[in-house]
Write a protein that holds these residues in place. Structure first.
Motif, PDB file in Angstrom:
ATOM      1  N   ILE A   1      12.895 -14.432  19.890  1.00 60.76           N
ATOM      2  CA  ILE A   1      13.286 -13.486  18.845  1.00 60.76           C
ATOM      3  C   ILE A   1      14.799 -13.432  18.651  1.00 60.76           C
ATOM      4  CG2 ILE A   1      13.504 -11.362  20.213  1.00 60.76           C
ATOM      5  CD1 ILE A   1      11.873 -10.033  17.866  1.00 60.76           C
ATOM      6  N   VAL A   2      15.554 -13.803  19.681  1.00 67.17           N
ATOM      7  CA  VAL A   2      17.018 -13.802  19.546  1.00 67.17           C
ATOM      8  C   VAL A   2      17.605 -15.215  19.518  1.00 67.17           C
ATOM      9  CG1 VAL A   2      17.346 -11.512  20.534  1.00 67.17           C
ATOM     10  CG2 VAL A   2      17.277 -13.498  22.048  1.00 67.17           C
ATOM     11  N   GLY A   3      16.725 -16.209  19.485  1.00 66.53           N
ATOM     12  CA  GLY A   3      17.188 -17.587  19.376  1.00 66.53           C
ATOM     13  C   GLY A   3      17.824 -18.144  20.629  1.00 66.53           C
ATOM     14  N   ILE A   4      17.400 -17.635  21.776  1.00 67.42           N
ATOM     15  CA  ILE A   4      17.903 -18.148  23.053  1.00 67.42           C
ATOM     16  C   ILE A   4      16.958 -19.242  23.548  1.00 67.42           C
ATOM     17  CG2 ILE A   4      18.286 -17.580  25.493  1.00 67.42           C
ATOM     18  CD1 ILE A   4      19.178 -14.807  24.593  1.00 67.42           C
ATOM     19  N   GLN A   5      17.506 -20.318  24.018  1.00 64.05           N
ATOM     20  CA  GLN A   5      16.692 -21.410  24.561  1.00 64.05           C
ATOM     21  C   GLN A   5      16.168 -20.998  25.933  1.00 64.05           C
ATOM     22  OE1 GLN A   5      15.867 -24.393  23.036  1.00 64.05           O
ATOM     23  NE2 GLN A   5      14.487 -24.601  24.787  1.00 64.05           N
ATOM     24  N   TYR A   6      14.891 -20.730  25.982  1.00 59.93           N
ATOM     25  CA  TYR A   6      14.319 -20.360  27.287  1.00 59.93           C
ATOM     26  C   TYR A   6      14.120 -21.619  28.117  1.00 59.93           C
ATOM     27  CZ  TYR A   6       9.907 -21.767  25.076  1.00 59.93           C
ATOM     28  OH  TYR A   6       8.927 -22.456  24.415  1.00 59.93           O
ATOM     29  N   THR A   7      14.243 -21.465  29.415  1.00 61.52           N
ATOM     30  CA  THR A   7      14.105 -22.601  30.313  1.00 61.52           C
ATOM     31  C   THR A   7      12.818 -22.470  31.125  1.00 61.52           C
ATOM     32  OG1 THR A   7      15.275 -21.472  32.119  1.00 61.52           O
ATOM     33  CG2 THR A   7      16.611 -22.735  30.548  1.00 61.52           C
ATOM     34  N   GLY A   8      12.380 -23.599  31.650  1.00 60.34           N
ATOM     35  CA  GLY A   8      11.208 -23.589  32.508  1.00 60.34           C
ATOM     36  C   GLY A   8      11.431 -22.715  33.713  1.00 60.34           C
TER      37      GLY A   8
END
Length: 195
Positions: A160-167
Motif C-alpha cells: 500500500i505504500v510502495g515498499i519492496q517487501y523482502t522474503g
C-alpha cells in the motif's frame, strides 16, 4: 421486531474482539523497515489499511464464533463469549456480521485501497473462512493458516505504500506468529482446553 439494547451493543463489541486488533499492527512493519514511519502520506495509507484489517478480522471472528458456538459453550473459558453465554443471539450475530462486511467494503472503497491490496484482503478472508469451516481441525495446517494471516498483513502493508517487501520480512513475520500460536496451543493442550 426485536429491540436492540445497550447490552446488545456491548456484546457485539466484545464479539468483534477489539483486544485482538493489535495483531493488525503487522501492517505497519514495512513502514519501520522502509524508514517511513514519520512520512505523513505513508502513515495515513497504512492507518487506513489498519482500520480495514480491524473490521475484516472482526467479521472473521464473528464467523468463527458462529461456527464454534456449541463447542465454545463446553469450553471452560470460551463459554463466557457473547454467543455461547447467551449475551447475543445468533440472529443479532448475523446482523453484526452483515454490518461489518458492509462497513469493510465501504471503508475499503472510500480509502481507495489499490486492487492488488484488495486481492490480499480477499485472500485473508478466504483463508480464514476455510479455517473456520474446515481446516482448523487439521493440527499443523491450522497453525500455518494462522501464521499466514500475519504474513499477508506485512505484504499488504508494504504494497500500500510502495515498499519492496523482502522474503526475510515475510518469513520473520510468519515465524514469529507461528511461535506465538504454537505456544498458545501448547498451553491449551497442557490445560486440557484445546478444541
Amino acid at each position: 421486531m426485536t429491540s436492540v439494547t445497550p447490552r446488545d451493543f456491548r456484546a457485539a463489541f466484545a464479539m468483534m474482539r477489539p483486544s485482538q486488533w493489535i495483531k493488525n499492527l503487522f501492517v505497519l512493519v514495512p513502514l519501520f523497515f522502509g524508514h517511513r514511519l514519520i512520512v505523513p502520506e505513508s502513515l495515513a495509507l497504512s492507518l487506513q489499511l489498519l482500520v480495514v484489517f480491524c473490521l475484516c478480522s472482526s467479521a472473521v471472528y464473528v464467523v468463527n464464533d458462529l461456527c464454534d458456538a456449541e463447542l465454545d459453550a463446553l469450553h471452560p473459558t470460551k463459554k463466557s463469549r457473547p454467543l455461547p453465554s447467551g449475551a447475543i443471539t445468533r440472529t443479532k450475530a448475523f446482523v453484526l456480521l452483515g454490518f461489518l462486511a458492509a462497513l469493510t467494503v465501504v471503508v475499503t472503497l472510500v480509502s481507495a485501497i489499490p486492487a492488488r491490496v484488495v486481492s490480499l484482503l480477499l485472500l485473508y478472508v478466504g483463508l480464514n473462512l476455510l479455517y473456520s469451516f474446515r481446516l482448523k481441525k487439521i493440527p499443523v495446517l491450522e497453525l500455518v493458516l494462522v501464521a499466514s494471516g500475519f504474513a499477508i498483513r506485512v505484504v499488504a502493508g508494504a504494497m500500500i505504500v510502495g515498499i519492496q517487501y523482502t522474503g526475510w520480512m515475510v518469513v520473520s513475520a510468519g515465524l514469529l506468529s507461528l511461535l506465538l500460536v504454537t505456544g498458545k496451543r501448547r498451553v491449551d493442550l497442557a490445560n486440557g482446553h484445546f478444541s
